[in-house]
Design an enzyme around this catalytic site. Structure first.
Site, PDB file in Angstrom:
ATOM      1  CE  LYS A   9      -3.926  -2.218   2.385  1.00 28.71           C
ATOM      2  NZ  LYS A   9      -4.902  -2.089   3.500  1.00 28.71           N
ATOM      3  CE1 TYR A  49      -9.483  -2.958   0.762  1.00 33.51           C
ATOM      4  CE2 TYR A  49      -8.582  -1.130  -0.507  1.00 33.51           C
ATOM      5  CZ  TYR A  49      -8.408  -2.204   0.362  1.00 33.51           C
ATOM      6  OH  TYR A  49      -7.158  -2.510   0.827  1.00 33.51           O
ATOM      7  CG  ASN A 112      -3.562  -2.066   7.010  1.00 40.74           C
ATOM      8  OD1 ASN A 112      -3.483  -1.781   5.820  1.00 40.74           O
ATOM      9  ND2 ASN A 112      -4.559  -2.773   7.513  1.00 40.74           N
ATOM     10  CG  HIS A 115      -5.384  -6.480   0.019  1.00 40.77           C
ATOM     11  ND1 HIS A 115      -6.580  -6.604   0.671  1.00 40.77           N
ATOM     12  CD2 HIS A 115      -5.416  -7.389  -1.005  1.00 40.77           C
ATOM     13  CE1 HIS A 115      -7.315  -7.536   0.060  1.00 40.77           C
ATOM     14  NE2 HIS A 115      -6.626  -8.015  -0.960  1.00 40.77           N
ATOM     15  CD  GLU A 126      -8.962  -9.543  -3.236  1.00 42.40           C
ATOM     16  OE1 GLU A 126      -7.791  -9.867  -2.942  1.00 42.40           O
ATOM     17  OE2 GLU A 126      -9.828  -9.259  -2.372  1.00 42.40           O
TER      18      GLU A 126
HETATM   19  P1  GTP Z   1      -6.976  -6.000   3.704  1.00 39.64           P
HETATM   20  O1  GTP Z   1      -5.991  -7.086   3.454  1.00 39.64           O
HETATM   21  O2  GTP Z   1      -6.478  -4.642   3.289  1.00 39.64           O
HETATM   22  O3  GTP Z   1      -8.356  -6.317   3.175  1.00 39.64           O
HETATM   23  O4  GTP Z   1      -7.059  -5.903   5.300  1.00 39.64           O
HETATM   24  P2  GTP Z   1      -7.846  -6.839   6.282  1.00 39.64           P
HETATM   25  O5  GTP Z   1      -8.505  -7.957   5.555  1.00 39.64           O
HETATM   26  O6  GTP Z   1      -6.894  -7.177   7.382  1.00 39.64           O
HETATM   27  O7  GTP Z   1      -8.940  -5.846   6.858  1.00 39.64           O
HETATM   28  P3  GTP Z   1     -10.432  -5.584   6.334  1.00 39.64           P
HETATM   29  O8  GTP Z   1     -10.709  -6.322   5.092  1.00 39.64           O
HETATM   30  O9  GTP Z   1     -11.333  -5.738   7.494  1.00 39.64           O
HETATM   31  O10 GTP Z   1     -10.360  -4.024   6.024  1.00 39.64           O
HETATM   32  C1  GTP Z   1      -9.851  -3.602   4.764  1.00 39.64           C
HETATM   33  C2  GTP Z   1      -8.973  -2.422   4.956  1.00 39.64           C
HETATM   34  O11 GTP Z   1      -9.760  -1.326   5.385  1.00 39.64           O
HETATM   35  C3  GTP Z   1      -7.908  -2.540   6.038  1.00 39.64           C
HETATM   36  O12 GTP Z   1      -6.729  -3.178   5.613  1.00 39.64           O
HETATM   37  C4  GTP Z   1      -7.637  -1.098   6.357  1.00 39.64           C
HETATM   38  O13 GTP Z   1      -6.733  -0.552   5.402  1.00 39.64           O
HETATM   39  C5  GTP Z   1      -8.984  -0.468   6.179  1.00 39.64           C
HETATM   40  N1  GTP Z   1      -9.622  -0.289   7.474  1.00 39.64           N
HETATM   41  C6  GTP Z   1     -10.184  -1.236   8.271  1.00 39.64           C
HETATM   42  N2  GTP Z   1     -10.660  -0.692   9.397  1.00 39.64           N
HETATM   43  C7  GTP Z   1     -10.400   0.638   9.303  1.00 39.64           C
HETATM   44  C8  GTP Z   1     -10.657   1.766  10.141  1.00 39.64           C
HETATM   45  O14 GTP Z   1     -11.214   1.665  11.220  1.00 39.64           O
HETATM   46  N3  GTP Z   1     -10.238   2.986   9.665  1.00 39.64           N
HETATM   47  C9  GTP Z   1      -9.618   3.137   8.464  1.00 39.64           C
HETATM   48  N4  GTP Z   1      -9.234   4.352   8.045  1.00 39.64           N
HETATM   49  N5  GTP Z   1      -9.369   2.110   7.653  1.00 39.64           N
HETATM   50  C10 GTP Z   1      -9.748   0.894   8.069  1.00 39.64           C
HETATM   51 MG    MG Z   2      -9.772  -7.730   3.844  1.00 38.76          MG
END
Ligand code: GTP
Ligand code: MG
Length: 138
Positions: A9, A49, A112, A115, A126
């Protein structure tokens, strides 16, 4: 063997961490079988997303993903989907285990660093959003 989809990212590309992230990936036994640096369009990010579109952070997430270049990748290996999730660490870096990419490099739950697909079905979907079959060299 399995394939999963990965994104390095903007927070990580901005800090020149592509190589360090790739080192963790390769040390974990995953092979990078496709990789390119791109700037995501807003359409691409919103589609990618889409499952999160009702969440309060959706706008912020899309803005972040298009703010700077990302590196999209296809990773191959045994149990690649689960393995990469393990290597990435928890979504919130404060909760990520030692040695994981997010523990090492991520700055916040929003920014973070990586992905990774959360299922084999999503991995296929994807990968197809960003790569043609010919671009993947196993
Ligand atoms: P991905 O691999 O990026 O999909 O991460 P994940 O599977 O560990 O998390 P999830 O699918 O639940 O959320 C997708 C992405 O949304 C996360 O990786 C974060 O970048 C973002 N995200 C999740 N929660 C928050 C939040 O509370 N605030 C913000 N700004 N971004 C968030
Ligand atoms: Mg995810």
């Amino acid at each position: 063997t399995e394939r999963t989809f990965s994104i390095i990212k903007p927070d990580a590309t901005r800090r020149n961490l592509t190589g360090k992230v790739n080192a963790v990936i390769e040390d974990a036994g995953l092979r990078i079988v496709a990789q390119k640096r791109i700037r995501m369009s807003r359409d691409q990010a919103e589609k990618f997303y889409e499952v999160h579109k009702e969440r309060p952070f959706f706008g912020e997430l899309v803005d972040f993903m298009i703010s700077e270049p990302v590196v999209v990748q296809v990773l191959e290996g045994e149990n690649a989907v689960a393995r990469y999730r393990e290597v990435m660490g928890a979504t919130n870096p404060a909760q990520a285990a030692d040695g994981t990419i997010r523990k090492l490099y991520a700055e916040s739950v929003g920014e973070n660093s990586v992905h990774g697909s959360d299922s084999l079905d999503n991995a296929e979907i994807e990968i197809a959003q960003f790569f043609t079959d010919a671009e993947i060299v196993g």
